[in-house]
Design a protein around this motif. Structure first.
Motif, PDB file in Angstrom:
ATOM      1  N   GLU A 134     -31.907 -17.273  -0.773  1.00 41.86           N
ATOM      2  CA  GLU A 134     -32.757 -17.671  -1.897  1.00 41.86           C
ATOM      3  C   GLU A 134     -34.192 -17.888  -1.431  1.00 41.86           C
ATOM      4  O   GLU A 134     -34.443 -18.175  -0.262  1.00 41.86           O
ATOM      5  CB  GLU A 134     -32.214 -18.952  -2.533  1.00 41.86           C
ATOM      6  CG  GLU A 134     -30.841 -18.758  -3.161  1.00 41.86           C
ATOM      7  CD  GLU A 134     -30.348 -20.015  -3.859  1.00 41.86           C
ATOM      8  OE1 GLU A 134     -31.187 -20.883  -4.207  1.00 41.86           O
ATOM      9  OE2 GLU A 134     -29.144 -20.110  -4.056  1.00 41.86           O
ATOM     10  N   VAL A 135     -35.106 -17.759  -2.369  1.00 44.11           N
ATOM     11  CA  VAL A 135     -36.527 -17.902  -2.078  1.00 44.11           C
ATOM     12  C   VAL A 135     -36.817 -19.250  -1.426  1.00 44.11           C
ATOM     13  O   VAL A 135     -37.577 -19.332  -0.454  1.00 44.11           O
ATOM     14  CB  VAL A 135     -37.385 -17.721  -3.356  1.00 44.11           C
ATOM     15  CG1 VAL A 135     -38.848 -18.058  -3.097  1.00 44.11           C
ATOM     16  CG2 VAL A 135     -37.249 -16.307  -3.894  1.00 44.11           C
ATOM     17  N   LYS A 136     -36.202 -20.319  -1.922  1.00 41.51           N
ATOM     18  CA  LYS A 136     -36.502 -21.657  -1.390  1.00 41.51           C
ATOM     19  C   LYS A 136     -36.148 -21.764   0.096  1.00 41.51           C
ATOM     20  O   LYS A 136     -36.852 -22.447   0.844  1.00 41.51           O
ATOM     21  CB  LYS A 136     -35.807 -22.748  -2.203  1.00 41.51           C
ATOM     22  CG  LYS A 136     -34.301 -22.752  -2.132  1.00 41.51           C
ATOM     23  CD  LYS A 136     -33.711 -23.857  -2.989  1.00 41.51           C
ATOM     24  CE  LYS A 136     -32.189 -23.799  -2.893  1.00 41.51           C
ATOM     25  NZ  LYS A 136     -31.547 -24.791  -3.710  1.00 41.51           N
ATOM     26  N   SER A 137     -35.105 -21.071   0.541  1.00 34.62           N
ATOM     27  CA  SER A 137     -34.744 -21.087   1.969  1.00 34.62           C
ATOM     28  C   SER A 137     -35.815 -20.398   2.801  1.00 34.62           C
ATOM     29  O   SER A 137     -36.158 -20.856   3.891  1.00 34.62           O
ATOM     30  CB  SER A 137     -33.400 -20.387   2.194  1.00 34.62           C
ATOM     31  OG  SER A 137     -32.384 -21.051   1.499  1.00 34.62           O
ATOM     32  N   VAL A 138     -36.338 -19.300   2.285  1.00 30.30           N
ATOM     33  CA  VAL A 138     -37.400 -18.581   2.994  1.00 30.30           C
ATOM     34  C   VAL A 138     -38.675 -19.412   3.000  1.00 30.30           C
ATOM     35  O   VAL A 138     -39.339 -19.531   4.040  1.00 30.30           O
ATOM     36  CB  VAL A 138     -37.642 -17.181   2.378  1.00 30.30           C
ATOM     37  CG1 VAL A 138     -38.802 -16.479   3.062  1.00 30.30           C
ATOM     38  CG2 VAL A 138     -36.376 -16.342   2.461  1.00 30.30           C
ATOM     39  N   MET A 139     -39.013 -20.020   1.876  1.00 26.77           N
ATOM     40  CA  MET A 139     -40.234 -20.844   1.799  1.00 26.77           C
ATOM     41  C   MET A 139     -40.170 -22.010   2.791  1.00 26.77           C
ATOM     42  O   MET A 139     -41.171 -22.346   3.415  1.00 26.77           O
ATOM     43  CB  MET A 139     -40.442 -21.375   0.374  1.00 26.77           C
ATOM     44  CG  MET A 139     -40.868 -20.308  -0.625  1.00 26.77           C
ATOM     45  SD  MET A 139     -42.426 -19.471  -0.250  1.00 26.77           S
ATOM     46  CE  MET A 139     -43.593 -20.821  -0.371  1.00 26.77           C
TER      47      MET A 139
END
Length: 188
Positions: A135-140
């Motif tokens: 998910e995007v939040k993990s990458v961010m």
């Protein structure tokens, strides 16, 4: 007369100058991500975008100190069309060359080259070792940790997103989806 290699021809050229599995896989990943973006932004030229992605690091394994410079010489010798040479070289803008990304496709390459590396590194930290559940939040979260995947330039990714006129989370989301489209034939 100069020519534009097909993605398959581009991969054969890449293999002539790169033997390491990591570099070959990176070429295929970036080519696939470029093709994915092309389907949305330039659907008539998906093969062209994929070829650019495949050839972008042509010189990196043999000539890391001359990256984006030596590839221009190699492609000229191979009589590859100037637009491909410019596009591939422009991903080294402000790093190794002063060739600025001009076309939208070049801006995409500039942004996703580094970003695919970062996303791949985040995926490897997950139990699944895949982008399939990323998910995007993990990458961010990892993006903000400067010591994580330190070789992936956040400045380049930020500059690329800005060039594309896209917010960083949106670019990350699109790139994750692009990388997912490469599974199962190419696990990260």
């Amino acid at each position: 007369m100069s020519y534009i290699p097909t993605p398959e021809q581009a991969y054969e050229i890449l293999k002539e100058y790169n033997k390491d599995d990591f570099h070959l896989k990176h070429g295929r990943i970036v080519a696939g991500v470029m093709e994915y973006f092309a389907k949305e932004y330039d659907s008539e030229n998906t093969a062209y975008w994929k070829t650019v992605g495949m050839l972008h690091d042509l010189d990196f394994e043999l000539y890391p100190e001359e990256h984006c410079k030596k590839s221009q010489e190699i492609m000229k010798e191979l009589d590859i069309e100037e637009s491909i040479i410019h596009a591939t070289a422009s991903h080294g803008y402000l790093l190794t060359v002063d060739i600025q990304p001009e076309r939208y496709m070049e801006k995409v390459l500039y942004a996703v080259d580094e970003l695919t590396g970062l996303i791949g590194a985040v995926a490897l930290m997950r139990p699944s070792k895949s982008v399939s559940d990323l998910e995007v939040k993990s990458v961010m979260k990892k993006y903000k940790a400067a010591n994580f995947a330190a070789g992936c330039s956040r400045d380049v990714i930020n500059r690329g997103a800005e060039m594309m006129g896209m917010e960083l989370p949106e670019l990350i989301d699109k790139t994750i989806h692009a990388m997912r489209s490469l599974i199962p034939e190419m696990e990260i």
